[in-house]
Design a protein around this motif. Structure first.
Motif, PDB file in Angstrom:
ATOM      1  N   THR A   1       0.844  -1.189   0.000  1.00 48.76           N
ATOM      2  CA  THR A   1       0.000   0.000   0.000  1.00 48.76           C
ATOM      3  C   THR A   1       0.880   1.238   0.000  1.00 48.76           C
ATOM      4  O   THR A   1       1.852   1.314   0.753  1.00 48.76           O
ATOM      5  N   LYS A   2       0.534   2.194  -0.861  1.00 50.70           N
ATOM      6  CA  LYS A   2       1.283   3.448  -0.950  1.00 50.70           C
ATOM      7  C   LYS A   2       0.485   4.567  -0.290  1.00 50.70           C
ATOM      8  O   LYS A   2      -0.700   4.726  -0.553  1.00 50.70           O
ATOM      9  N   ILE A   3       1.178   5.336   0.560  1.00 52.90           N
ATOM     10  CA  ILE A   3       0.546   6.466   1.241  1.00 52.90           C
ATOM     11  C   ILE A   3       1.446   7.680   1.056  1.00 52.90           C
ATOM     12  O   ILE A   3       2.625   7.635   1.407  1.00 52.90           O
ATOM     13  N   TYR A   4       0.906   8.742   0.502  1.00 51.54           N
ATOM     14  CA  TYR A   4       1.721   9.945   0.329  1.00 51.54           C
ATOM     15  C   TYR A   4       0.824  11.174   0.288  1.00 51.54           C
ATOM     16  O   TYR A   4      -0.303  11.141  -0.204  1.00 51.54           O
ATOM     17  N   PHE A   5       1.353  12.250   0.863  1.00 52.20           N
ATOM     18  CA  PHE A   5       0.604  13.508   0.877  1.00 52.20           C
ATOM     19  C   PHE A   5       1.579  14.653   1.137  1.00 52.20           C
ATOM     20  O   PHE A   5       2.704  14.443   1.589  1.00 52.20           O
ATOM     21  N   GLY A   6       1.128  15.853   0.855  1.00 50.60           N
ATOM     22  CA  GLY A   6       1.955  17.041   1.033  1.00 50.60           C
ATOM     23  C   GLY A   6       2.933  17.218  -0.112  1.00 50.60           C
ATOM     24  O   GLY A   6       3.211  16.296  -0.882  1.00 50.60           O
TER      25      GLY A   6
END
Length: 224
Positions: free
Chosen positions: A49-54
């Motif tokens: 699972t990929k999680i990215y923000f900002g």
């Protein structure tokens, strides 16, 4: 005949456990699936699972084939913290239900390198979360390994990063591997890190305990 069938059911896993117990730690099968990111479609790796923000469009988590440590693919974490909230780039992998045995010890290892400098206010971390994945003991997180900053280990060549003697807590049946970059809320908080060969393996001593348990199970069935 029934007793023989029951004994056979125990002997088959016993043979597998015995073989694993005789192998070096590096040769033991990982409990997590797709450790080298080889399986997947384009930028997505199966079971990850990929999680990215900002950081706007400057924050990226992607499976690529630019410079793997082994095999053909690896994972890239890239962030550019140009927003007030900072930036975050993470990959997660959850092992199958019942892949973890409470009380047993596990080792985490992975290959990592930085591309250029880590940049201003960027910190890489890893952690294991121990889960009750099937909800049989209330569900949720049953414990966590220490949060580790591995920035001091990174160079522009792949390094093997390890954590040993990670004990699975009571009521856990699976493990979530988390590796991520956090960027500070400032312009210039940019970095790129490559990951490969992320493996969570049972320690040989834990495999030996399984072997002893299986032998005792055989004896009990024979005595019945």
């Amino acid at each position: 005949m029934l007793q023989n069938k029951q004994t056979t059911r125990v002997l088959f896993p016993l043979v597998g456990i015995l073989c694993c117990a005789m192998l070096p730690a590096s040769a033991l099968a990982t409990i997590n699936v797709n450790p080298g990111f080889e399986l997947g479609t384009a930028g997505d790796a199966d079971n990850w699972t990929k999680i990215y923000f900002g950081g706007g469009t400057g924050t990226i988590v992607e499976r690529i084939s630019t410079e793997p440590a082994t095999g053909s693919y690896h994972m890239m974490l890239h962030l550019a913290g140009t927003e007030a909230s900072g930036s975050h780039a993470e990959v997660q992998n959850v092992s199958p239900v019942d892949s973890v045995i409470p009380g047993n010890l596990y080792d985490l290892s992975f290959s990592a390198k930085r591309v250029g400098d880590l940049g201003v206010s960027v910190v890489p971390f890893y952690r294991i979360q121990w889960l009750d994945s099937d909800g049989s003991n209330g569900g949720g997180v049953k414990g966590m390994s220490p949060l580790v900053n591995f920035g001091g280990t990174l160079t522009e060549s792949y390094q093997t990063i390890t954590a040993t003697d990670l004990e699975a807590p009571v009521d856990s049946d699976a493990a979530m591997i988390q590796i991520w970059l956090d960027g500070g809320a400032m312009v210039g908080a940019a970095a790129t890190v490559y990951l490969d060969d992320v493996a969570l393996t049972p320690e040989p001593a834990s495999m030996s305990l399984l072997l002893v348990g299986a032998v005792l199970a055989v004896r009990r069935r024979r005595a019945a």
